[in-house]
Design a protein around this motif. Sequence first.
Motif, PDB file in Angstrom:
ATOM      1  N   ARG A  26       1.049  -1.049  -0.658  1.00 13.44           N
ATOM      2  CA  ARG A  26      -0.271  -0.154  -0.064  1.00 13.44           C
ATOM      3  C   ARG A  26       1.049   1.314   0.052  1.00 13.44           C
ATOM      4  NH1 ARG A  26      -3.787  -2.835   3.670  1.00 13.44           N
ATOM      5  NH2 ARG A  26      -2.306  -2.020   5.241  1.00 13.44           N
ATOM      6  N   ASN A  27       1.557   1.237   0.351  1.00 11.89           N
ATOM      7  CA  ASN A  27       2.925   2.194   0.622  1.00 11.89           C
ATOM      8  C   ASN A  27       3.485   3.076  -0.463  1.00 11.89           C
ATOM      9  OD1 ASN A  27       2.799   2.691   3.668  1.00 11.89           O
ATOM     10  ND2 ASN A  27       4.397   2.024   3.497  1.00 11.89           N
ATOM     11  N   GLN A  28       4.038   1.232  -1.237  1.00 12.49           N
ATOM     12  CA  GLN A  28       4.028   1.611  -2.890  1.00 12.49           C
ATOM     13  C   GLN A  28       3.590   2.726  -3.604  1.00 12.49           C
ATOM     14  OE1 GLN A  28       5.482  -1.654  -4.594  1.00 12.49           O
ATOM     15  NE2 GLN A  28       7.341  -2.287  -3.034  1.00 12.49           N
ATOM     16  N   ASP A  29       1.975   2.613  -3.103  1.00 14.81           N
ATOM     17  CA  ASP A  29       1.082   3.133  -4.264  1.00 14.81           C
ATOM     18  C   ASP A  29       0.808   5.038  -3.359  1.00 14.81           C
ATOM     19  OD1 ASP A  29       0.825   1.086  -5.978  1.00 14.81           O
ATOM     20  OD2 ASP A  29      -1.333   0.573  -5.235  1.00 14.81           O
ATOM     21  N   ARG A  30       1.490   5.567  -2.609  1.00 16.36           N
ATOM     22  CA  ARG A  30       0.968   6.277  -1.897  1.00 16.36           C
ATOM     23  C   ARG A  30       1.721   7.638  -2.490  1.00 16.36           C
ATOM     24  NH1 ARG A  30      -0.050   3.473   3.159  1.00 16.36           N
ATOM     25  NH2 ARG A  30      -2.537   3.726   3.832  1.00 16.36           N
ATOM     26  N   PRO A  31       1.676   8.832  -2.518  1.00 16.65           N
ATOM     27  CA  PRO A  31       1.968   9.621  -3.400  1.00 16.65           C
ATOM     28  C   PRO A  31       3.350   9.994  -2.967  1.00 16.65           C
ATOM     29  CG  PRO A  31       0.433  10.935  -2.448  1.00 16.65           C
ATOM     30  CD  PRO A  31      -0.156   8.907  -2.203  1.00 16.65           C
ATOM     31  N   CYS A  32       4.756  10.517  -2.670  1.00 21.57           N
ATOM     32  CA  CYS A  32       5.944  11.103  -2.085  1.00 21.57           C
ATOM     33  C   CYS A  32       5.195  12.272  -1.857  1.00 21.57           C
ATOM     34  CB  CYS A  32       7.334  10.932  -3.203  1.00 21.57           C
ATOM     35  SG  CYS A  32       7.199  11.348  -4.716  1.00 21.57           S
ATOM     36  N   LEU A  33       6.263  12.682  -1.029  1.00 24.72           N
ATOM     37  CA  LEU A  33       5.944  14.003  -0.670  1.00 24.72           C
ATOM     38  C   LEU A  33       6.611  15.327  -1.372  1.00 24.72           C
ATOM     39  CD1 LEU A  33       4.783  15.184   2.504  1.00 24.72           C
ATOM     40  CD2 LEU A  33       7.719  15.443   3.013  1.00 24.72           C
ATOM     41  N   THR A  34       6.955  14.794  -1.929  1.00 19.97           N
ATOM     42  CA  THR A  34       7.789  15.808  -3.379  1.00 19.97           C
ATOM     43  C   THR A  34       6.426  16.299  -4.666  1.00 19.97           C
ATOM     44  OG1 THR A  34       9.003  13.984  -4.249  1.00 19.97           O
ATOM     45  CG2 THR A  34      10.063  15.630  -2.877  1.00 19.97           C
ATOM     46  N   PHE A  89       4.104  25.153   3.872  1.00 16.34           N
ATOM     47  CA  PHE A  89       4.645  25.060   5.378  1.00 16.34           C
ATOM     48  C   PHE A  89       5.178  24.202   5.568  1.00 16.34           C
ATOM     49  CE2 PHE A  89       4.733  29.621   3.881  1.00 16.34           C
ATOM     50  CZ  PHE A  89       5.235  30.109   3.606  1.00 16.34           C
ATOM     51  N   ASN A  90       3.802  22.688   5.718  1.00 14.36           N
ATOM     52  CA  ASN A  90       4.075  22.169   6.783  1.00 14.36           C
ATOM     53  C   ASN A  90       4.854  20.785   5.785  1.00 14.36           C
ATOM     54  OD1 ASN A  90       2.268  20.178   9.003  1.00 14.36           O
ATOM     55  ND2 ASN A  90       1.742  18.988   7.211  1.00 14.36           N
ATOM     56  N   TYR A  91       5.226  20.548   4.637  1.00 16.70           N
ATOM     57  CA  TYR A  91       6.027  20.240   3.655  1.00 16.70           C
ATOM     58  C   TYR A  91       7.345  20.024   4.048  1.00 16.70           C
ATOM     59  CZ  TYR A  91       1.311  18.421   1.621  1.00 16.70           C
ATOM     60  OH  TYR A  91      -0.179  18.485   1.206  1.00 16.70           O
ATOM     61  N   THR A  92       7.348  21.218   4.232  1.00 17.10           N
ATOM     62  CA  THR A  92       8.209  21.847   4.337  1.00 17.10           C
ATOM     63  C   THR A  92       8.882  22.012   6.178  1.00 17.10           C
ATOM     64  OG1 THR A  92       7.750  23.972   4.414  1.00 17.10           O
ATOM     65  CG2 THR A  92       8.773  23.406   2.550  1.00 17.10           C
ATOM     66  N   HIS A  93       8.202  21.348   6.902  1.00 18.32           N
ATOM     67  CA  HIS A  93       8.510  21.778   7.886  1.00 18.32           C
ATOM     68  C   HIS A  93       8.606  22.782   8.346  1.00 18.32           C
ATOM     69  CE1 HIS A  93       8.350  17.380   7.850  1.00 18.32           C
ATOM     70  NE2 HIS A  93       9.338  17.575   7.075  1.00 18.32           N
ATOM     71  N   TRP A  94       8.149  24.154   8.242  1.00 24.42           N
ATOM     72  CA  TRP A  94       8.379  25.387   8.535  1.00 24.42           C
ATOM     73  C   TRP A  94       7.039  25.605  10.006  1.00 24.42           C
ATOM     74  CZ3 TRP A  94      10.144  29.949   5.589  1.00 24.42           C
ATOM     75  CH2 TRP A  94      11.210  29.037   4.777  1.00 24.42           C
ATOM     76  N   ARG A  95       7.191  25.059  11.417  1.00 22.84           N
ATOM     77  CA  ARG A  95       6.025  24.703  12.173  1.00 22.84           C
ATOM     78  C   ARG A  95       5.360  26.324  12.205  1.00 22.84           C
ATOM     79  NH1 ARG A  95       4.795  19.983  10.321  1.00 22.84           N
ATOM     80  NH2 ARG A  95       5.935  18.378  10.869  1.00 22.84           N
ATOM     81  N   ARG A  96       5.949  27.108  12.970  1.00 24.60           N
ATOM     82  CA  ARG A  96       5.295  28.261  12.782  1.00 24.60           C
ATOM     83  C   ARG A  96       4.703  29.574  11.757  1.00 24.60           C
ATOM     84  NH1 ARG A  96       9.939  30.631  17.629  1.00 24.60           N
ATOM     85  NH2 ARG A  96       9.732  29.110  19.136  1.00 24.60           N
ATOM     86  N   VAL A  97       4.919  29.457  11.128  1.00 26.04           N
ATOM     87  CA  VAL A  97       4.742  29.789   9.778  1.00 26.04           C
ATOM     88  C   VAL A  97       3.550  28.905   9.658  1.00 26.04           C
ATOM     89  CG1 VAL A  97       5.001  30.744   7.356  1.00 26.04           C
ATOM     90  CG2 VAL A  97       6.528  30.256   8.518  1.00 26.04           C
ATOM     91  N   CYS A  98       3.083  27.034   9.352  1.00 25.74           N
ATOM     92  CA  CYS A  98       2.449  26.745   9.217  1.00 25.74           C
ATOM     93  C   CYS A  98       0.857  26.544  10.052  1.00 25.74           C
ATOM     94  CB  CYS A  98       2.431  25.417   8.914  1.00 25.74           C
ATOM     95  SG  CYS A  98       1.614  23.896   8.747  1.00 25.74           S
ATOM     96  N   ASP A  99       1.348  26.825  11.405  1.00 25.61           N
ATOM     97  CA  ASP A  99       0.570  27.242  12.385  1.00 25.61           C
ATOM     98  C   ASP A  99       0.664  28.833  11.735  1.00 25.61           C
ATOM     99  OD1 ASP A  99       1.628  25.002  13.782  1.00 25.61           O
ATOM    100  OD2 ASP A  99       2.485  25.537  14.971  1.00 25.61           O
ATOM    101  N   ALA A 100       0.577  29.982  11.874  1.00 23.48           N
ATOM    102  CA  ALA A 100      -0.144  30.959  12.308  1.00 23.48           C
ATOM    103  C   ALA A 100      -0.663  31.199  10.273  1.00 23.48           C
ATOM    104  CB  ALA A 100       1.410  32.002  11.468  1.00 23.48           C
ATOM    105  N   LEU A 101      -0.560  30.398   9.755  1.00 21.90           N
ATOM    106  CA  LEU A 101      -1.336  30.233   8.341  1.00 21.90           C
ATOM    107  C   LEU A 101      -2.545  29.641   8.948  1.00 21.90           C
ATOM    108  CD1 LEU A 101       1.758  30.301   5.663  1.00 21.90           C
ATOM    109  CD2 LEU A 101      -0.442  32.245   6.265  1.00 21.90           C
ATOM    110  N   PHE A 102      -2.664  27.869   8.935  1.00 23.62           N
ATOM    111  CA  PHE A 102      -3.370  27.773   9.713  1.00 23.62           C
ATOM    112  C   PHE A 102      -4.285  28.084  10.471  1.00 23.62           C
ATOM    113  CE2 PHE A 102      -5.646  24.532  12.279  1.00 23.62           C
ATOM    114  CZ  PHE A 102      -6.425  24.028  12.273  1.00 23.62           C
ATOM    115  N   ILE A 103      -4.481  29.280  11.376  1.00 17.45           N
ATOM    116  CA  ILE A 103      -4.810  30.154  12.042  1.00 17.45           C
ATOM    117  C   ILE A 103      -5.979  31.540  11.230  1.00 17.45           C
ATOM    118  CG2 ILE A 103      -5.593  31.740  13.889  1.00 17.45           C
ATOM    119  CD1 ILE A 103      -3.499  30.467  15.189  1.00 17.45           C
ATOM    120  N   ILE A 104      -4.584  31.705  10.097  1.00 16.61           N
ATOM    121  CA  ILE A 104      -5.595  32.522   9.170  1.00 16.61           C
ATOM    122  C   ILE A 104      -6.007  32.379   8.093  1.00 16.61           C
ATOM    123  CG2 ILE A 104      -5.056  34.410   7.829  1.00 16.61           C
ATOM    124  CD1 ILE A 104      -1.877  34.273   8.984  1.00 16.61           C
ATOM    125  N   PHE A 105      -6.105  30.577   8.080  1.00 20.78           N
ATOM    126  CA  PHE A 105      -7.085  30.383   6.928  1.00 20.78           C
ATOM    127  C   PHE A 105      -8.004  29.837   7.418  1.00 20.78           C
ATOM    128  CE2 PHE A 105      -8.308  25.914   5.904  1.00 20.78           C
ATOM    129  CZ  PHE A 105      -8.731  26.543   4.640  1.00 20.78           C
TER     130      PHE A 105
END
Length: 393
Positions: free
Chosen positions: A122-130, A252-268
């Motif tokens: 199943r993991n083989q058929d799942r999309p990669c992060l890039t 930003f979540n895929y790049t692991h910029w957590r704080r930026v991702c968290d802030a954008l999540f709140i705004i979104f």
Amino acid sequence: MWSSLNEWLWQERFWLPPNNSWAVLEDRDGLVYAHPQDMLMALPLALALVAVRFTFERFIGLPLSRWLGVRNQTRRPVKPNATLEKHFLMEGQRPTEPQMSLLATQCGLTLQQTQHWFRRRRNQDRPCLTKKFCEASWRFAFYLCSFIGGISVLYHESWLWTPVMCWDSYPQQPLKPALYHWYLLELSFYVSLLITLPFDTKRKDFKEQVAHHFVTITLIVFSYSTNLLRIGSLVLLLHDSSDYLLEACKLFNYTHWRRVCDALFIIFSLVFFYTRLVLFPTQILYTTYYESIANSGPFFGYYFFNVLLMTLQLLHVFWSCLILRMIYSFLKKGQMEKDVRSDVEESDSSDGEAAPEYPQPKNRAAHRPGAAPTDGPRSRAARRMANGHTPAT
């Protein structure tokens, strides 16, 4: 027969308010009106957008993902097994426990080895992060440009600030070139999304996404054909206002910029709730349901258009519930640990990575007193987090 069906389908009593005819929408005196055949240009433009998308992802999205440090998880290749592969393709990817036991007996494997095989397969058929990053970067670029373009087109229009003006002199409202090109671009984009749907990352809200695309395309075509461009443009702009924030969150979540991702999540979340659960029902639905027939009686097109808008609103409520779940997790854990729609997306570790089939040599740290085990569930979860994946809830 085709001409008879076409004549019946485009009866004025279906699509126009009472006491109106298609004749009033014919071009005259230098005034240009919307015509249904104009939308045929969306088909070649959609194919062009598909080509632009793959070019963008290949030469911009992929290098950008590498530059930002996006890394794919290393997956163990599955051992070839014709019996298990046949069941995986023909019967299903998740065998029941009795089926798993029977397959293990047929293949001469232990139950645990068979379970590991299906997990890895199943993991083989799942999309990669890039791949996810490239898809999100394309949608972010389009939604942002579309939102900016929509603002520039509608900013000086009275109906943007006063929705009741959408019905002023309707249906005799001349078509403006800028509005036509923006409308056509939006339709072409959603058609291109349907074209690439089989190749895109499969999400757990796949059916809702397909329904959303079909409803959106139908709304755009119908509103253009019946000269409802004013109210249709408000619906498009309202959706674009939060869509690009969603895609930015993913990036930003895929790049692991957590704080930026968290802030954008709140705004979104704030923008999504305000536009989809406040503005949409109180401004869009209200004016289409009540104010649109203030000077004329209801007709089939009136009911059809409102049913489509109500379908959109139901999808808004569905996605709002998912976002609320994310907010609850965010407040509980203090950070966004997953994609902003992670609980509606497949992830490489959704079923857990396969444990080693053979004992692995342990390092010395594992034997020190008080040292944490290196092969326990917590350490495996930590490795997944480090590789950009989190266990599913």
